[in-house]
Structure formats: C-alpha cells, structure tokens
Write a protein that holds these residues in place. Structure first.
Motif, PDB file in Angstrom:
ATOM      1  N   GLN A 164      -3.393  -0.064  -7.959  1.00  0.00           N
ATOM      2  CA  GLN A 164      -4.318  -0.522  -8.996  1.00  0.00           C
ATOM      3  C   GLN A 164      -3.678  -0.618 -10.376  1.00  0.00           C
ATOM      4  OE1 GLN A 164      -7.279  -1.600  -7.910  1.00  0.00           O
ATOM      5  NE2 GLN A 164      -6.543  -0.948  -5.886  1.00  0.00           N
ATOM      6  N   GLU A 165      -2.486  -0.060 -10.523  1.00  0.00           N
ATOM      7  CA  GLU A 165      -1.891  -0.014 -11.869  1.00  0.00           C
ATOM      8  C   GLU A 165      -0.590  -0.779 -12.005  1.00  0.00           C
ATOM      9  OE1 GLU A 165       0.158   4.241 -12.034  1.00  0.00           O
ATOM     10  OE2 GLU A 165      -1.732   4.251 -10.900  1.00  0.00           O
ATOM     11  N   LEU A 166       0.011  -1.153 -10.881  1.00  0.00           N
ATOM     12  CA  LEU A 166       1.325  -1.777 -10.925  1.00  0.00           C
ATOM     13  C   LEU A 166       1.256  -3.192 -10.352  1.00  0.00           C
ATOM     14  CD1 LEU A 166       4.187  -0.786 -11.791  1.00  0.00           C
ATOM     15  CD2 LEU A 166       4.662  -0.472  -9.357  1.00  0.00           C
ATOM     16  N   ALA A 167       1.909  -4.129 -11.021  1.00  0.00           N
ATOM     17  CA  ALA A 167       2.025  -5.485 -10.469  1.00  0.00           C
ATOM     18  C   ALA A 167       2.957  -5.444  -9.259  1.00  0.00           C
ATOM     19  CB  ALA A 167       2.584  -6.434 -11.522  1.00  0.00           C
ATOM     20  N   TYR A 168       2.633  -6.252  -8.250  1.00  0.00           N
ATOM     21  CA  TYR A 168       3.507  -6.258  -7.075  1.00  0.00           C
ATOM     22  C   TYR A 168       3.384  -7.569  -6.312  1.00  0.00           C
ATOM     23  CZ  TYR A 168      -0.707  -5.016  -4.330  1.00  0.00           C
ATOM     24  OH  TYR A 168      -1.952  -4.995  -3.755  1.00  0.00           O
ATOM     25  N   VAL A 169       4.438  -7.850  -5.539  1.00  0.00           N
ATOM     26  CA  VAL A 169       4.448  -8.982  -4.622  1.00  0.00           C
ATOM     27  C   VAL A 169       4.768  -8.423  -3.246  1.00  0.00           C
ATOM     28  CG1 VAL A 169       5.509 -11.182  -4.009  1.00  0.00           C
ATOM     29  CG2 VAL A 169       5.214 -10.570  -6.422  1.00  0.00           C
ATOM     30  N   ALA A 170       3.945  -8.724  -2.268  1.00  0.00           N
ATOM     31  CA  ALA A 170       4.137  -8.204  -0.921  1.00  0.00           C
ATOM     32  C   ALA A 170       3.872  -9.311   0.088  1.00  0.00           C
ATOM     33  CB  ALA A 170       3.200  -7.022  -0.665  1.00  0.00           C
ATOM     34  N   VAL A 171       4.290  -9.077   1.320  1.00  0.00           N
ATOM     35  CA  VAL A 171       3.904  -9.959   2.415  1.00  0.00           C
ATOM     36  C   VAL A 171       2.827  -9.247   3.220  1.00  0.00           C
ATOM     37  CG1 VAL A 171       6.171 -11.040   2.498  1.00  0.00           C
ATOM     38  CG2 VAL A 171       5.679  -9.087   4.001  1.00  0.00           C
ATOM     39  N   ASN A 172       2.176  -9.993   4.070  1.00  0.00           N
ATOM     40  CA  ASN A 172       1.126  -9.417   4.913  1.00  0.00           C
ATOM     41  C   ASN A 172       1.799  -8.672   6.065  1.00  0.00           C
ATOM     42  OD1 ASN A 172      -1.057  -8.847   6.603  1.00  0.00           O
ATOM     43  ND2 ASN A 172      -2.152 -10.701   5.961  1.00  0.00           N
ATOM     44  N   GLU A 173       2.134  -7.412   5.803  1.00  0.00           N
ATOM     45  CA  GLU A 173       2.894  -6.607   6.763  1.00  0.00           C
ATOM     46  C   GLU A 173       2.134  -6.425   8.080  1.00  0.00           C
ATOM     47  OE1 GLU A 173       5.853  -5.724   5.810  1.00  0.00           O
ATOM     48  OE2 GLU A 173       5.875  -5.139   3.702  1.00  0.00           O
ATOM     49  N   ALA A 174       0.845  -6.114   7.990  1.00  0.00           N
ATOM     50  CA  ALA A 174       0.057  -5.873   9.196  1.00  0.00           C
ATOM     51  C   ALA A 174      -0.034  -7.135  10.044  1.00  0.00           C
ATOM     52  CB  ALA A 174      -1.331  -5.378   8.822  1.00  0.00           C
ATOM     53  N   GLU A 175      -0.203  -8.276   9.406  1.00  0.00           N
ATOM     54  CA  GLU A 175      -0.257  -9.527  10.151  1.00  0.00           C
ATOM     55  C   GLU A 175       1.071  -9.801  10.849  1.00  0.00           C
ATOM     56  OE1 GLU A 175      -1.610 -13.300  11.618  1.00  0.00           O
ATOM     57  OE2 GLU A 175      -2.495 -11.355  11.126  1.00  0.00           O
ATOM     58  N   GLY A 176       2.183  -9.445  10.203  1.00  0.00           N
ATOM     59  CA  GLY A 176       3.481  -9.610  10.839  1.00  0.00           C
ATOM     60  C   GLY A 176       3.606  -8.769  12.099  1.00  0.00           C
ATOM     61  N   GLY A 177       3.165  -7.514  12.021  1.00  0.00           N
ATOM     62  CA  GLY A 177       3.194  -6.650  13.200  1.00  0.00           C
ATOM     63  C   GLY A 177       2.291  -7.178  14.297  1.00  0.00           C
ATOM     64  N   ARG A 178       1.152  -7.731  13.899  1.00  0.00           N
ATOM     65  CA  ARG A 178       0.225  -8.280  14.891  1.00  0.00           C
ATOM     66  C   ARG A 178       0.811  -9.514  15.567  1.00  0.00           C
ATOM     67  NH1 ARG A 178      -3.045 -11.885  16.219  1.00  0.00           N
ATOM     68  NH2 ARG A 178      -2.522 -13.204  14.437  1.00  0.00           N
ATOM     69  N   LEU A 179       1.414 -10.410  14.772  1.00  0.00           N
ATOM     70  CA  LEU A 179       2.024 -11.622  15.335  1.00  0.00           C
ATOM     71  C   LEU A 179       3.119 -11.285  16.341  1.00  0.00           C
ATOM     72  CD1 LEU A 179       2.416 -13.958  12.211  1.00  0.00           C
ATOM     73  CD2 LEU A 179       0.958 -14.356  14.196  1.00  0.00           C
ATOM     74  N   ALA A 180       3.988 -10.349  15.963  1.00  0.00           N
ATOM     75  CA  ALA A 180       5.104  -9.975  16.836  1.00  0.00           C
ATOM     76  C   ALA A 180       4.605  -9.400  18.153  1.00  0.00           C
ATOM     77  CB  ALA A 180       6.004  -8.964  16.119  1.00  0.00           C
ATOM     78  N   THR A 181       3.648  -8.484  18.071  1.00  0.00           N
ATOM     79  CA  THR A 181       3.154  -7.808  19.267  1.00  0.00           C
ATOM     80  C   THR A 181       2.325  -8.744  20.125  1.00  0.00           C
ATOM     81  OG1 THR A 181       3.097  -5.785  17.933  1.00  0.00           O
ATOM     82  CG2 THR A 181       1.989  -5.729  20.077  1.00  0.00           C
ATOM     83  N   ALA A 182       1.518  -9.583  19.492  1.00  0.00           N
ATOM     84  CA  ALA A 182       0.709 -10.546  20.241  1.00  0.00           C
ATOM     85  C   ALA A 182       1.606 -11.523  20.994  1.00  0.00           C
ATOM     86  CB  ALA A 182      -0.227 -11.293  19.304  1.00  0.00           C
ATOM     87  N   HIS A 183       2.719 -11.912  20.384  1.00  0.00           N
ATOM     88  CA  HIS A 183       3.656 -12.813  21.064  1.00  0.00           C
ATOM     89  C   HIS A 183       4.234 -12.146  22.305  1.00  0.00           C
ATOM     90  CE1 HIS A 183       6.788 -15.695  21.850  1.00  0.00           C
ATOM     91  NE2 HIS A 183       7.719 -14.779  21.664  1.00  0.00           N
TER      92      HIS A 183
END
Length: 340
Positions: A164-183
């Motif tokens: 809530q206090e720091l600017a950040y740039v991230a990727v959708n980590e959970a979606e990446g784990g889901r994509l890999a495992t679903a594949h």
C-alpha cells in the motif's frame, strides 16, 4: 551553426542561435520540454546534435537539487547477479529506459548488513534521486531504510508487507503457476510436482498458489510430498529434483518456479535416467536465456521483461514529479518448447 569544440565548449546560447529560439526555450527543453511546441523541440534537439552541446549536470543539480542519477539496488548475494540472467536483463532494460531520459543508472548490491549500510550512506549523501529495487523478500530492511530517507522507490515484484505504500511493477505470478500446471495436466500428467522459489518472495509464494489452484481445477488432489523448495539457483533446482525423485519416484511432471532451477532439475533427471518429456515433463518460469539457449529447449512461462523495465522507469519518473505511488500488474504467457 557548428561550434569548434577544440576551441571552446558549446553553450546554451550557441544552441539557441543554431535553433533560432530563445535561451529560455532551450532551457525548458533541457528540463523536460514542458510548454515547448513540437517544432521548437525538434529544432533544439537538432541544434544540440549540431553544436555538440553537453549538459553541465553539476550546474543543473545545484539549481534543481537533483543528482540526475538513479540507483538499481539488488538485495541478493552478489554471485546471484552473475549467475541469474534475469537480473542482468532487468539492469540492461532499466538502463536503456532511463537513457531515453538522459538519466544514468548506478548498480548497488545490498545482500548483507554492511553492504546495506554502505548503500544507505551513499544514498543519504544525495548521490541519487530515486531507486529501482530488485528482489524483494518479505521483511527486506532496504525498503524501510529507503522510506526513512524519503527516496522515491519502485520495486520489481510485489513488495510483501509494503503493497500500500510502495510503487511496484509485478507480473501475475499466480496466473503463471496456474498456466504451467494446467498445461502439464492437459498432457495427461497426474503426478505433478513443483519446485518453488523462496516462500518469502512473491514469486515463491504466488506461483505455488497458482500450482495448487490448477491442480484443483484439473481434479488432481494436492499432495504435500510433491513439493520441494529452492532458492532460484541451478544447484538448488538440482537438489530439489533429486529430493523429489527419492520421495516420489512415480512423479511424471514438474513445474519449476524459475528457468535456472529448471535447468538444475533437468540435470538431476538426466542423471537419474529419466527421459524428458517422455518420463517427466518439465515447465519453468521466466523465459530467460536459461530456457531458450540450452538443450532441450525449455517450456516455460514468459515474463515481459522489456515492459517491466519500461513501467518501472515510468512509475519512478512519476514519483520524481510528485505523483503518488502506483502499481502495475503485467500478464504472462506460456511458451512451449521441447520439455512439455
């Protein structure tokens, strides 16, 4: 007009004369181009190249109270900077994005208390205007020290505990784990293991969450024995894979939370006589050189590193202009190669 640099250093007045504009217009261009028409901006930039004018950054800093520099702070052991290609990609990308604004980037590695104190002393001396913070473990003391100094900071990755206090740039980590495992599940694999990153990092925590979610969606029960942990190094991936093979020799797939660890896992599978993807299918995360340059080519989840760097710099420049901290979450995608 071309000034003979061998006789004297070009001045703002020389640039103004070559561009056919006032000295004030040149000054506004040099300070960000605010309230300057496109034609005047083009003329000044052309004149700067013609005259060979170079900004006197020391004089500018006396006026603006800015150093004109940004720090790239890596809070990981120094050897990881040289082993993990992701850090070098981020450093290069941020350097290029800042170069478009004529801002140099200074590398600082703070992986211990003495190193942290050294970096803090440097920063508190007014040598930088802002910081790009890479690798944010939960409880990272660097964040608190930067905040106490009032240094505009953008984190690469979700700053756990400071969202809530720091600017950040991230990727959708959970979606990446889901994509890999679903594949892997779509290939008919049912004993799907995972090698996580450190669980005090957003990648370690959230990629594991995505893995668990995908198992549930595929109707595969969660099995704690199919989880091993690494620290994003190749050796840790090898050790984790060896541990998994001892505990669960019937596994037929593995999602590894970084490409470098996945290469270590492939080393272990080869030594164990397991074929890939025949016996064990493997998916990594990052789409770094570790995925594309080695053999076999690694199926992986791609992070958009170029966009990550551009967004980090954009958010930092906004902070320097007095805007509030913001966050950007970028999408990921699955890249299929030979291992799954």
């Amino acid at each position: 007009m071309v000034v003979d640099s061998g006789r004297r250093r070009p001045t703002i007045e020389d640039v103004a004369a070559a561009a056919g504009v006032s000295r004030g217009t040149v000054s506004r261009v040099l300070n960000g181009g605010i309230n300057v028409s496109p034609s005047a901006l083009a003329a000044v930039n052309k004149a700067i190249k013609q005259t060979g004018y170079v900004v006197n950054t020391h004089a500018r800093s006396l006026v603006t109270q800015r150093s004109g520099s940004v720090a790239f702070i890596l809070s990981e052991p120094q050897e990881k900077f040289f082993e993990d290609p992701n850090f070098q990609v981020l450093l290069r990308g941020c350097t290029q994005a800042l170069a478009a604004h004529d801002i140099p980037l200074l590398l600082s590695i703070a992986d211990s208390e003495p190193d942290l104190e050294r970096v803090v002393r440097f920063i508190s001396g007014g040598h930088i205007d802002g910081a790009l913070l890479v690798s944010t473990h939960a409880g990272n003391p660097v964040i608190g020290r930067l905040a106490s100094l009032g240094i505009p900071t953008v984190a690469c990755g979700l700053p756990i505990g400071h969202e809530q206090e720091l600017a950040y740039v991230a990727v959708n980590e959970a979606e990446g784990g889901r994509l890999a495992t679903a594949h892997l599940a779509s290939l008919g694999r049912r004993r799907i293991a995972t090698v996580t990153g450190p669980l005090d990092t957003p990648g370690g925590r959230d990629r594991l969450a995505g893995y668990r979610e995908a198992l549930g969606q595929a109707g595969i029960g969660f099995d704690q024995s199919l989880i091993a942990h690494g620290d994003y190094t190749r050796l840790s991936g090898q050790a984790a894979m060896e541990d998994l093979l001892r505990r669960t020799p019937d596994l037929d797939a593995v999602f590894v939370a970084s490409d470098l660890m996945a290469r270590g896992a492939l080393d272990a599978l080869e030594r164990a006589g397991r074929s890939v993807p025949g016996d064990v299918a493997v998916v990594g995360f990052d789409d770094s050189l570790a995925a594309s340059a080695g053999r076999p080519g690694l199926t992986t989840v791609r992070q958009p590193y170029k966009r990550v760097c551009e967004e980090m710099v954009r958010l930092l420049l906004a902070l320097l202009d007095g805007q509030e901290p913001a966050a950007v979450i970028l999408p990921v995608e699955l890249v299929r190669r030979e291992t799954a």
